[in-house]
Write a protein that holds these residues in place. Structure first.
Motif, PDB file in Angstrom:
ATOM      1  N   PHE A 140      26.940  47.766  64.508  1.00 11.22           N
ATOM      2  CA  PHE A 140      27.432  47.687  63.093  1.00 11.22           C
ATOM      3  C   PHE A 140      26.375  47.002  62.277  1.00 11.22           C
ATOM      4  O   PHE A 140      26.009  47.249  61.139  1.00 11.22           O
ATOM      5  CB  PHE A 140      28.849  46.796  62.959  1.00 11.22           C
ATOM      6  CG  PHE A 140      29.107  46.343  61.771  1.00 11.22           C
ATOM      7  CD1 PHE A 140      30.007  47.449  60.861  1.00 11.22           C
ATOM      8  CD2 PHE A 140      28.999  45.218  61.451  1.00 11.22           C
ATOM      9  CE1 PHE A 140      30.287  46.772  59.631  1.00 11.22           C
ATOM     10  CE2 PHE A 140      29.365  44.631  60.093  1.00 11.22           C
ATOM     11  CZ  PHE A 140      30.042  45.716  59.290  1.00 11.22           C
ATOM     12  N   LEU A 141      26.047  45.976  62.839  1.00  8.71           N
ATOM     13  CA  LEU A 141      24.816  45.299  62.256  1.00  8.71           C
ATOM     14  C   LEU A 141      23.703  45.936  62.159  1.00  8.71           C
ATOM     15  O   LEU A 141      22.898  45.815  61.028  1.00  8.71           O
ATOM     16  CB  LEU A 141      24.562  43.918  62.900  1.00  8.71           C
ATOM     17  CG  LEU A 141      25.507  42.788  63.113  1.00  8.71           C
ATOM     18  CD1 LEU A 141      25.183  41.821  63.997  1.00  8.71           C
ATOM     19  CD2 LEU A 141      25.879  42.214  61.840  1.00  8.71           C
ATOM     20  N   THR A 142      23.195  46.912  62.834  1.00  7.01           N
ATOM     21  CA  THR A 142      22.101  47.755  62.643  1.00  7.01           C
ATOM     22  C   THR A 142      22.114  49.055  62.269  1.00  7.01           C
ATOM     23  O   THR A 142      21.261  49.748  62.116  1.00  7.01           O
ATOM     24  CB  THR A 142      21.357  47.931  64.170  1.00  7.01           C
ATOM     25  OG1 THR A 142      22.227  48.438  64.928  1.00  7.01           O
ATOM     26  CG2 THR A 142      20.844  46.417  64.445  1.00  7.01           C
ATOM     27  N   ASN A 143      23.578  49.451  62.022  1.00  7.81           N
ATOM     28  CA  ASN A 143      23.854  50.836  61.297  1.00  7.81           C
ATOM     29  C   ASN A 143      23.409  51.697  62.222  1.00  7.81           C
ATOM     30  O   ASN A 143      22.669  52.867  61.802  1.00  7.81           O
ATOM     31  CB  ASN A 143      23.353  50.772  60.047  1.00  7.81           C
ATOM     32  CG  ASN A 143      23.928  52.129  59.066  1.00  7.81           C
ATOM     33  OD1 ASN A 143      25.239  52.320  59.517  1.00  7.81           O
ATOM     34  ND2 ASN A 143      23.333  52.641  58.337  1.00  7.81           N
ATOM     35  N   THR A 144      23.752  51.707  63.451  1.00  6.20           N
ATOM     36  CA  THR A 144      23.270  52.754  64.488  1.00  6.20           C
ATOM     37  C   THR A 144      24.397  53.252  65.246  1.00  6.20           C
ATOM     38  O   THR A 144      25.099  52.473  65.460  1.00  6.20           O
ATOM     39  CB  THR A 144      22.197  52.222  65.343  1.00  6.20           C
ATOM     40  OG1 THR A 144      22.502  51.138  66.120  1.00  6.20           O
ATOM     41  CG2 THR A 144      21.154  51.814  64.695  1.00  6.20           C
ATOM     42  N   THR A 145      24.159  54.320  66.044  1.00  8.37           N
ATOM     43  CA  THR A 145      25.468  54.599  67.280  1.00  8.37           C
ATOM     44  C   THR A 145      24.936  53.803  68.453  1.00  8.37           C
ATOM     45  O   THR A 145      23.782  53.207  68.511  1.00  8.37           O
ATOM     46  CB  THR A 145      25.368  56.049  67.562  1.00  8.37           C
ATOM     47  OG1 THR A 145      23.952  56.250  68.111  1.00  8.37           O
ATOM     48  CG2 THR A 145      25.486  56.723  66.153  1.00  8.37           C
ATOM     49  N   GLU A 146      25.877  53.990  69.266  1.00  7.03           N
ATOM     50  CA  GLU A 146      25.720  52.985  70.543  1.00  7.03           C
ATOM     51  C   GLU A 146      24.446  53.818  71.249  1.00  7.03           C
ATOM     52  O   GLU A 146      23.587  53.081  71.766  1.00  7.03           O
ATOM     53  CB  GLU A 146      26.869  53.202  71.288  1.00  7.03           C
ATOM     54  CG  GLU A 146      26.703  52.748  72.813  1.00  7.03           C
ATOM     55  CD  GLU A 146      27.902  52.578  73.786  1.00  7.03           C
ATOM     56  OE1 GLU A 146      27.853  52.454  74.928  1.00  7.03           O
ATOM     57  OE2 GLU A 146      29.082  52.481  73.247  1.00  7.03           O
ATOM     58  N   ASP A 147      24.439  55.102  71.333  1.00 10.28           N
ATOM     59  CA  ASP A 147      23.316  55.670  71.933  1.00 10.28           C
ATOM     60  C   ASP A 147      21.949  55.450  71.397  1.00 10.28           C
ATOM     61  O   ASP A 147      21.089  55.087  72.242  1.00 10.28           O
ATOM     62  CB  ASP A 147      23.436  57.207  72.054  1.00 10.28           C
ATOM     63  CG  ASP A 147      24.638  57.673  72.764  1.00 10.28           C
ATOM     64  OD1 ASP A 147      24.914  57.137  73.933  1.00 10.28           O
ATOM     65  OD2 ASP A 147      25.000  58.907  72.420  1.00 10.28           O
TER      66      ASP A 147
END
Length: 66
Positions: free
Chosen positions: A49-56
């Motif tokens: 959420f903080l980095t605006n990325t997916t888990e992968d």
């Protein structure tokens, strides 16, 4: 103890974060206690959420150059 109401990860390196994630996965697999994988998932979810990325994407980022 009120001083640690919020925990910061600013001082942790990519390697440290990866070790925490992998240790939680390993501990879950070897104990069968879901609390460890739940904590891992919670940490990853918040960091994504903080980095605006997916888990992968986030885990791949941690694994690169380590």
């Amino acid at each position: 103890m009120e001083l640690i109401d919020h925990v910061s990860i600013n001082a942790l390196s990519k390697r440290d974060l990866l070790l925490i994630v992998k240790a939680l996965e390993y501990t879950n697999e070897n104990t069968g206690l879901n609390d460890f994988i739940d904590l891992r998932n919670s940490i990853i979810k918040e960091l994504c959420f903080l980095t605006n990325t997916t888990e992968d994407q986030f885990v791949e980022y941690l694994e690169t150059n380590n």
